[in-house]
Every structure is written in structure tokens, then in C-alpha cells.
Design an enzyme around this catalytic site. Sequence first.
Site, mmCIF file in Angstrom:
data_model
loop_
_atom_site.group_PDB
_atom_site.id
_atom_site.type_symbol
_atom_site.label_atom_id
_atom_site.label_comp_id
_atom_site.label_asym_id
_atom_site.label_seq_id
_atom_site.Cartn_x
_atom_site.Cartn_y
_atom_site.Cartn_z
ATOM 1 C CG ASN A 219 -2.308 -0.518 0.923
ATOM 2 O OD1 ASN A 219 -2.712 -0.602 -0.228
ATOM 3 N ND2 ASN A 219 -3.046 -0.892 1.949
ATOM 4 C CG HIS A 224 -4.625 3.192 0.095
ATOM 5 N ND1 HIS A 224 -4.576 2.287 1.131
ATOM 6 C CD2 HIS A 224 -4.071 4.328 0.574
ATOM 7 C CE1 HIS A 224 -4.033 2.843 2.196
ATOM 8 N NE2 HIS A 224 -3.708 4.104 1.883
ATOM 9 C CG ASP A 228 -8.483 -1.223 -2.566
ATOM 10 O OD1 ASP A 228 -8.106 -1.612 -1.435
ATOM 11 O OD2 ASP A 228 -9.156 -0.186 -2.749
ATOM 12 C CG ASP A 254 -3.420 -7.447 6.163
ATOM 13 O OD1 ASP A 254 -4.179 -7.579 7.153
ATOM 14 O OD2 ASP A 254 -2.195 -7.261 6.282
#
Length: 328
Positions: A219, A224, A228, A254
Amino acid sequence: MEILLDRLANSVSNAEDLEGLTRPLLELLELVTGLESTYLTQIDEERGVQHVQYARNSSGLQIPEGLSVPWEDTLCKRALESEQMFTDDVSGCWGDSEAARQLGIKTYMSQPVRGINGGLYGTLCAASSQRVSTAASTTKVLGLFARLIAHQVEREHLLHALRSTNAELSSHALTDPLTGVANRRALILELRRRLAQANREGSMVEVAFVDLDGFKAINDQYGHESGDRFLVYIASRLSAGTRTGDLLARYGGDEFVIVTSHGDGQALRDRLEKITVGQYISHGVVIDYPGASVGLVSSAPGDTDAEALLARADTAMYAQKKARKAAR
């Protein structure tokens, strides 16, 4: 007439569906009109077809249920267009209808069945192979019956829409919106159910807790959106590694959990760790991922606490994470 109205009231109040309402109405319509056949049709104007949905035949004229005819050739279409809802001289009035000629219809009356928005659902009809005169009030009764059927049709459409909406909402409530797998709530509910079943059957439930090592760094380095996309990728890999009857859920940011009753044991943990190892490439981002840490536990006889079993699996995962770090 009083008995007739009582039967009508009972048929309406006790009807559970369209068929349950329509069939007694067709019987009552036969008594009111004196015509041989009474039937409800459904019209598909886009396909140009009229379909006989329910029918009652008491004499020589037979209007079979399931009969489909071209809409353009029907008496119903002619009656609607001319606003002539009754005739006892079909051949003289609409002699160009091949369907009417083949069926031998001489007397005919109908009323449209329309939805709340005015759309045409179908027609409620009565017909005979003989010339039969009817009172003007009979058309009003036919119209009343048609409206009752229209209300039932709308009711069923609304119920169907409500059930579909509820099913969709329930699905969203139990599904992780990012990965499409089960969410934590669905996991807890299903794990409780499986523990209860295992206690009844004397079997066990296995829980694998998967933690994506290094996900925070992914990340931080790639953003982000890439994070994702990586979660979606991992979810698909984990799903490919499960067996029929297994449940895959996203437990947290996660963290994923697999619930199984197959008794794979160590083989399951090894398979899940291996399946998460590999090179991930998407939108110009290349990640060589070394794999996730997986903790595996089995339920014991009498276990009913889903959260406690998950906590044990989480602890086992951290022990595995520590062992992997030490081995590097």
C-alpha cells in the site's frame, strides 16, 4: 345472487396467488354470463402473442390452457380497438379472425386487465359456440373481475420485486464489496452453524487464518488502488485453492479465513501458503510476493464459540508468521 357474492368475497379473501383468485372467478363468470368458456389471457405485445393462462370450459367450446395465438388475429385485440366489449355475432362483427373461426366462437365478451400504470397485462374473456344474449350489467361484473385480477397481478409483481430486493440486500450484507467473497458477519454466522452441525455429527471444523505479510508495504509503495487490486487477486487465488463446501471470507483489511470440514490439516495450510506465492502484475505494477502466513486449527468436541475458534486460528497464524521470519 347473495350466495354468488359470498363466494366471490371468499375467493378474493382466501386467494394466495393469481391462479387461486382467477379460477373461482372464472367459475363465477360462467354463472353470470351463461357462456361456455371463461378464460384469462396474457398478452405479449412485443412478441405479438396472446397466451391463454387459465381457462374454464363447461360445454362444447374448448379454449385450452396454454394456447398461444397471434395477437393480431384475436377477438381481444379487435374488441379493444373498437371498444366493443360484447357481441353475439362474432362472424358478422369480426369475421376476419381465423382463430375465432377455428374455435367456432359465436358469442364473445371481454375486458382488459391493466396494471396500475395502465399497461396491458391481458384480457378476461367469456365465449360461447352459441348465440347468447346477456344483460348490460354483465359487462360491469366482467370489468369488476378484471380489476380484481389486475390488483392481484400488481400485488405479485410487487412481492416479487420486494423479494428480489431483499435477496440483493441480504447478499450485500454478507459479502465483502471489494473482493466479492463472504464478509466477517457471514463468516461468523456460517462458522456457528458448522460448529453446531459438527457437534451433532461428531465431526470437526477446520479454520485457516490467512494474513498477507507485507501488505502495508505494498500500500505504501504502490498506493491503495494497487493494494485493493492485489487483495482482489489474492482472494481469487485463495478461492481457486478451496474445495467444494469450503467457505472463503475476508476477515479484515489483509486477513482472510477459510472454513472447511474436509480434514486436510497440514496439507491445507501448505496449499494456501503456496498458492499465495507468485508474481503479481497489474496496471504497470509488478510485485514478487513471497506468500502469506497461514494458521490452522481444528475444533474440539463441544466447541460452539466461533469467535474463540477464530482467535485460536489467529494465534496459530502469528506463530507461523514468527517461524517464517526466523527461517529467512
